[in-house]
Design an enzyme around this catalytic site. Structure first.
Site, short mmCIF file in Angstrom:
data_model
loop_
_atom_site.label_atom_id
_atom_site.label_comp_id
_atom_site.label_asym_id
_atom_site.label_seq_id
_atom_site.Cartn_x
_atom_site.Cartn_y
_atom_site.Cartn_z
N HIS A 51 0.72 -1.42 -0.10
CA HIS A 51 0.00 0.30 0.23
C HIS A 51 0.69 1.79 -0.05
O HIS A 51 1.06 1.87 0.86
CB HIS A 51 -0.87 0.01 1.19
CG HIS A 51 -1.89 1.38 1.30
ND1 HIS A 51 -2.79 0.95 1.52
CD2 HIS A 51 -1.93 2.52 0.40
CE1 HIS A 51 -4.02 2.11 1.02
NE2 HIS A 51 -3.00 2.80 0.87
N VAL A 54 2.59 5.79 -4.80
CA VAL A 54 3.82 6.57 -4.96
C VAL A 54 3.56 8.51 -5.79
O VAL A 54 4.74 8.82 -6.03
CB VAL A 54 4.25 6.26 -6.06
CG1 VAL A 54 5.48 6.54 -7.17
CG2 VAL A 54 4.66 4.28 -5.54
N ARG A 55 2.75 8.78 -6.29
CA ARG A 55 2.68 9.90 -6.54
C ARG A 55 2.83 10.02 -7.90
O ARG A 55 2.28 9.08 -8.90
CB ARG A 55 2.79 10.60 -5.90
CG ARG A 55 1.97 10.89 -4.11
CD ARG A 55 1.00 11.35 -4.39
NE ARG A 55 0.54 11.20 -2.84
CZ ARG A 55 -0.57 11.40 -2.34
NH1 ARG A 55 -1.25 10.32 -2.65
NH2 ARG A 55 -0.83 12.14 -0.85
N ASN A 85 -4.81 6.37 -6.74
CA ASN A 85 -5.27 8.36 -6.79
C ASN A 85 -4.35 9.27 -6.78
O ASN A 85 -3.84 9.91 -6.15
CB ASN A 85 -6.13 7.73 -5.56
CG ASN A 85 -5.52 7.67 -4.17
OD1 ASN A 85 -3.97 6.44 -4.38
ND2 ASN A 85 -5.48 8.37 -3.12
N HIS A 190 -5.32 -1.26 6.15
CA HIS A 190 -4.91 -0.12 6.95
C HIS A 190 -6.40 -0.10 7.78
O HIS A 190 -6.44 0.58 8.30
CB HIS A 190 -4.60 1.25 6.53
CG HIS A 190 -5.58 1.90 6.01
ND1 HIS A 190 -6.91 2.11 5.60
CD2 HIS A 190 -5.35 2.73 4.54
CE1 HIS A 190 -7.57 2.46 4.72
NE2 HIS A 190 -6.53 3.31 3.74
N ASP A 253 1.26 2.50 3.57
CA ASP A 253 0.27 3.26 3.51
C ASP A 253 0.97 4.63 3.31
O ASP A 253 0.33 5.80 3.68
CB ASP A 253 -1.01 3.78 4.28
CG ASP A 253 -2.20 5.01 3.04
OD1 ASP A 253 -2.28 5.13 2.33
OD2 ASP A 253 -2.90 5.53 4.22
N PRO A 271 -4.97 14.50 4.12
CA PRO A 271 -4.67 13.47 5.14
C PRO A 271 -3.12 12.92 4.53
O PRO A 271 -3.36 12.65 3.52
CB PRO A 271 -5.60 12.36 5.16
CG PRO A 271 -6.56 13.18 3.91
CD PRO A 271 -5.82 13.90 3.68
#
Length: 384
Positions: A51, A54-55, A85, A190, A253, A271
């Site tokens: 999880h 990486v962007r 995302n 998570h 995460d 967040p």
């Protein structure tokens, strides 16, 4: 190439040698090594982080493939699996292929990517790790296509209602309820509380937890500890300690943001905590403290994630990918990021009892204790 030293093999530590190129070819008692690991260090199967955000792409100002996977190698992680995302969102065949090209060009660890929920049937034929189901996806009609897929699905366990509420209203019952809404090959990621773990097990799902949901307190007004789902109170965090012994895996995460974004007012700041390099030394520090056994630590960071993902990794055995994490049990340190674009985390200066001596990816030294090298990682889901 041969590596010699103390090796974690078949749930025990032995003196031995491993011969490898990109895959493990042979294991035997003695050899003339190319890499000789000194005393006090143990060669483990490479750590796998299921999880990671990486962007990259249009969010490369937060983090990119090169910096995220360099930080992972620095933390002993040899495989990262990326969430969809980013911008643009990864949920079409074209975007999946573009994302895979980005990783092929810049990843310094082995990798996989998840697709977002989609109605594009072409995605299911591509070499992805599976699908990520976010809370808002539970109301989308295209979820039915994803549920019908045999591929792994990763659930962020909250209701669509959760993302529309104030943070103090994102309660535990919403996580438990979301787990009850899905079926099939699901992994619940998570988890923040022990009740999630119990419910997931009842329904036959696998689970992971994060170090931050165990260790940190989310302080109102402190954006560094703001994360979704929220960190629970002290009582729930203490109950969640059972996850160390009962959950299937641990994940970071890793969710990087810029310092400027984290300095916004608490209600507006995004967040997420960047911690891909924290998880492995934290888990093996618990071994040194006598909290976990070596075999349990390997289950959490290597063996079980590989089983859940369905990849030939996570164990030192012939035919598996030659990914190794070498842990130095004699060197303690205080945590800090090194290669990530995130320079401040809530784990900064956290005392760790072990360090990463070496990270080997695809048979090449990716990190030697001093520097990360530009080796080329591979998509482990190409033939899975």
């Amino acid at each position: 190439m041969w590596i010699r030293g103390k090796i974690f093999l078949n749930n025990e530590v032995i003196d031995g040698c491993v011969n490898f190129d990109r895959k493990i070819k042979e294991i035997r008692k003695d050899c003339r090594p190319d890499i000789d690991i000194p005393q006090g260090k143990i060669i483990f199967p490479g750590s796998i982080d299921m999880h990671v955000h990486v962007r990259g792409m249009n969010l490369s100002y937060k983090e990119d493939v090169r910096t995220a996977t360099s930080e992972a190698a620095y933390g002993g992680v040899t495989v990262v699996v990326d969430m969809p995302n980013t911008v643009p969102y990864i949920n079409t065949a074209e975007r999946v292929q573009e994302r895979l090209r980005e990783f092929a060009n810049f990843s310094r660890t082995d990798y996989g990517i998840y697709s977002g929920v989609t109605s594009d049937e072409r995605v299911d034929k591509l070499p992805i790790a599976g699908y990520k189901v976010f809370p808002e996806d539970l109301e989308k009609p295209e979820l039915q296509f994803v549920l019908s897929s045999k591929r792994l699905k990763i659930l962020h366990p909250e209701l669509p209602l959760s993302v529309k509420q104030f943070r103090n209203l994102r309660e535990i019952w919403q996580e438990i309820a979301s787990i009850s809404l899905v079926s099939g090959r699901f992994h619940i990621t998570h988890i923040t509380n022990y009740e999630d773990l119990i419910k997931a097990k009842e329904l036959g799902f696998t689970t992971d937890f994060t170090p931050h949901h165990l260790l940190l307190e989310e302080i109102k007004g402190d954006c560094l500890t703001k994360v979704n789902p929220p960190i629970r109170d002290l009582t729930e965090r203490r109950k969640l300690l059972r996850a160390l012994f009962e959950a299937d895996a641990v994940a970071s995460d890793h969710a990087p943001h810029t310092l400027q974004e984290k300095m916004q007012p608490y209600e507006l700041c995004p967040p997420g905590i960047a911690a891909v390099s924290f998880t492995t030394p934290f888990i093996y520090s618990l071994v040194k403290k006598g909290v976990l056994s070596l075999s349990r630590a390997v289950d959490l960071v290597s063996k079980n994630p590989a089983k859940i993902l369905g990849i030939n990794a996570g164990e030192i055995k012939e035919g598996n990918v030659a990914d190794f994490t070498v842990i130095d049990f004699e060197k303690d340190w205080r945590y800090h990021t090194q290669y990530s674009k995130v320079v401040e985390t809530p784990f900064d200066e956290y005392s760790l009892d072990v360090s990463i001596y070496m990270t080997i990816v695809e048979g090449k030294v990716a990190y030697d204790g001093y520097e990360v090298y530009p080796i080329r990682g591979m998509n482990l889901f190409e033939n899975s």
